[in-house]
Design a protein around this motif. Structure first.
Motif, PDB file in Angstrom:
ATOM      1  N   ASP A  34       0.833  -1.208   0.000  1.00  0.00           N
ATOM      2  CA  ASP A  34       0.000   0.000   0.000  1.00  0.00           C
ATOM      3  C   ASP A  34       0.868   1.258   0.000  1.00  0.00           C
ATOM      4  N   THR A  35       1.946   1.243   0.772  1.00  0.00           N
ATOM      5  CA  THR A  35       2.859   2.391   0.803  1.00  0.00           C
ATOM      6  C   THR A  35       3.522   2.575  -0.546  1.00  0.00           C
ATOM      7  N   ALA A  36       4.015   1.482  -1.126  1.00  0.00           N
ATOM      8  CA  ALA A  36       4.663   1.562  -2.436  1.00  0.00           C
ATOM      9  C   ALA A  36       3.693   2.097  -3.487  1.00  0.00           C
ATOM     10  N   ASP A  37       2.464   1.629  -3.449  1.00  0.00           N
ATOM     11  CA  ASP A  37       1.448   2.062  -4.398  1.00  0.00           C
ATOM     12  C   ASP A  37       1.148   3.551  -4.256  1.00  0.00           C
ATOM     13  N   SER A  38       1.208   4.049  -3.025  1.00  0.00           N
ATOM     14  CA  SER A  38       0.815   5.437  -2.756  1.00  0.00           C
ATOM     15  C   SER A  38       1.836   6.467  -3.230  1.00  0.00           C
ATOM     16  N   VAL A  39       3.090   6.038  -3.464  1.00  0.00           N
ATOM     17  CA  VAL A  39       4.119   7.027  -3.823  1.00  0.00           C
ATOM     18  C   VAL A  39       4.342   7.134  -5.330  1.00  0.00           C
ATOM     19  N   LEU A  40       3.602   6.338  -6.109  1.00  0.00           N
ATOM     20  CA  LEU A  40       3.765   6.365  -7.563  1.00  0.00           C
ATOM     21  C   LEU A  40       2.480   6.831  -8.245  1.00  0.00           C
ATOM     22  N   MET A  65       8.417  -5.397  -8.664  1.00  0.00           N
ATOM     23  CA  MET A  65       9.261  -6.444  -8.075  1.00  0.00           C
ATOM     24  C   MET A  65       9.768  -6.052  -6.693  1.00  0.00           C
ATOM     25  N   VAL A  66      10.264  -4.830  -6.569  1.00  0.00           N
ATOM     26  CA  VAL A  66      10.808  -4.397  -5.279  1.00  0.00           C
ATOM     27  C   VAL A  66       9.705  -4.355  -4.231  1.00  0.00           C
ATOM     28  N   ALA A  67       8.524  -3.871  -4.593  1.00  0.00           N
ATOM     29  CA  ALA A  67       7.406  -3.839  -3.651  1.00  0.00           C
ATOM     30  C   ALA A  67       7.027  -5.248  -3.200  1.00  0.00           C
TER      31      ALA A  67
END
Length: 307
Positions: A34-40, A65-67
């Protein structure tokens, strides 16, 4: 008692649905994605979890991949896995940097998105290529690359018997012919969109370095082993230069594993999609204990480690 290393796979291991069972079952994994999704500005969860074509496009593959890897690692860490050192193959080095505490998750996700764009756009499609060379000595491959007119070099030292070369399409084709004439068991052209880890991407590395100026690297972090030199890194001042060089330098994966073994590591935990690194490990040193954690069902392997 031996040491434990956590290792992360690179681009090519991705698949639709990676880390979804962790996302659905564990709040710590869900929070990472969720955090990774929110910054892109892209729908990262859709790329990871739903059928789509973007998952194999470099600029989307890299943050996805990193997420996924860090979502799995977060739960594995909270389940009690203690690591002494981290490493990742190519793209996986960013997961290692985040897991060891050198880079914050939002910075890592934004950086690999930028890295993917830069790597994708640096060389026009069709002008660069890569090939895997099977069952041929590294010295022979290096000599053929050196003697081939044009730009071609070793891109990946994956394991004994598997080395990848990269460079200009015409030069690489000539090198492949020369390697077959020199007795290579197999030479396989790879379905990739660029000549990754070759000098052709040096401008992309320099652009990435400029982007990294605004990215914070922590002063204190657990050691990780870098691809470019296959050496332990503990000094924050070295990280950005190493990440720049990694874009256009050979990935010294076999040498990285050997460096960790020399330091007393005897247990390797591959975290992320697939079993690529575990397969390499069997060829590098089959005496080492190595497990892969890609799905929730794989968590039972952690219990075996502690048995």
């Amino acid at each position: 008692m031996g040491k434990t290393a956590v290792i992360f796979p690179g681009q090519g291991a991705q698949y639709v649905g990676m880390a979804k069972d962790f996302y659905d079952n564990f709040e710590d994994s869900k929070a990472v994605i969720d955090t990774a999704d929110s910054v892109l500005d892209i729908d990262l969860k859709k790329i990871c979890f739903e059928e789509n074509e973007d998952i194999n496009k470099t600029e989307y593959t890299q943050p996805a991949m990193v997420a996924a890897e860090l979502a799995i690692y977060e739960h594995v860490k909270n389940a009690g896995l203690k690591a002494d050192v981290f490493a990742g193959l190519s793209l996986g080095e960013y997961s290692a940097l985040t897991a060891c505490g050198a880079m914050k998750l939002p910075d890592a996700i934004r950086t690999v998105r930028q890295r993917g764009i830069l790597m994708q756009n640096e060389v026009p499609l069709g002008q660069g290529a890569m090939a895997a060379v099977i069952a041929t000595d590294a010295e022979v491959i290096a000599k053929v690359c050196e003697e081939t007119p044009g730009n071609v070099q070793i891109a990946n030292y994956n394991c004994p018997g598997q080395i990848v070369i990269s460079g200009e399409t015409e030069a690489l084709d000539k090198a492949c012919e020369a390697l077959q004439a020199a007795g290579a068991k197999r030479v396989i052209k790879l379905n990739v969109s660029g000549p990754f880890h070759s000098k052709m991407l040096e401008p992309a590395g320099e652009k990435l370095y400029a982007y990294l100026r605004d990215v914070e690297i922590a002063d204190d972090f657990l050691p990780y082993v870098c691809n470019a030199d296959a050496c332990y890194v503990t000094d924050a001042s070295e990280v950005k230069t190493l990440l720049m060089r990694q874009v256009y330098s050979s990935v010294r994966w076999q040498q990285s594993i050997e460096a960790m073994i020399a330091d007393g590591v005897d247990t390797f935990v591959e975290v992320g999609p697939g079993k690529t690194l575990s397969g390499f490990m069997r060829k590098i040193n089959k005496e080492m204990k190595c497990i892969n954690i890609a799905t929730v069902d794989d968590l039972k392997k952690l219990e075996e480690l502690n048995a």
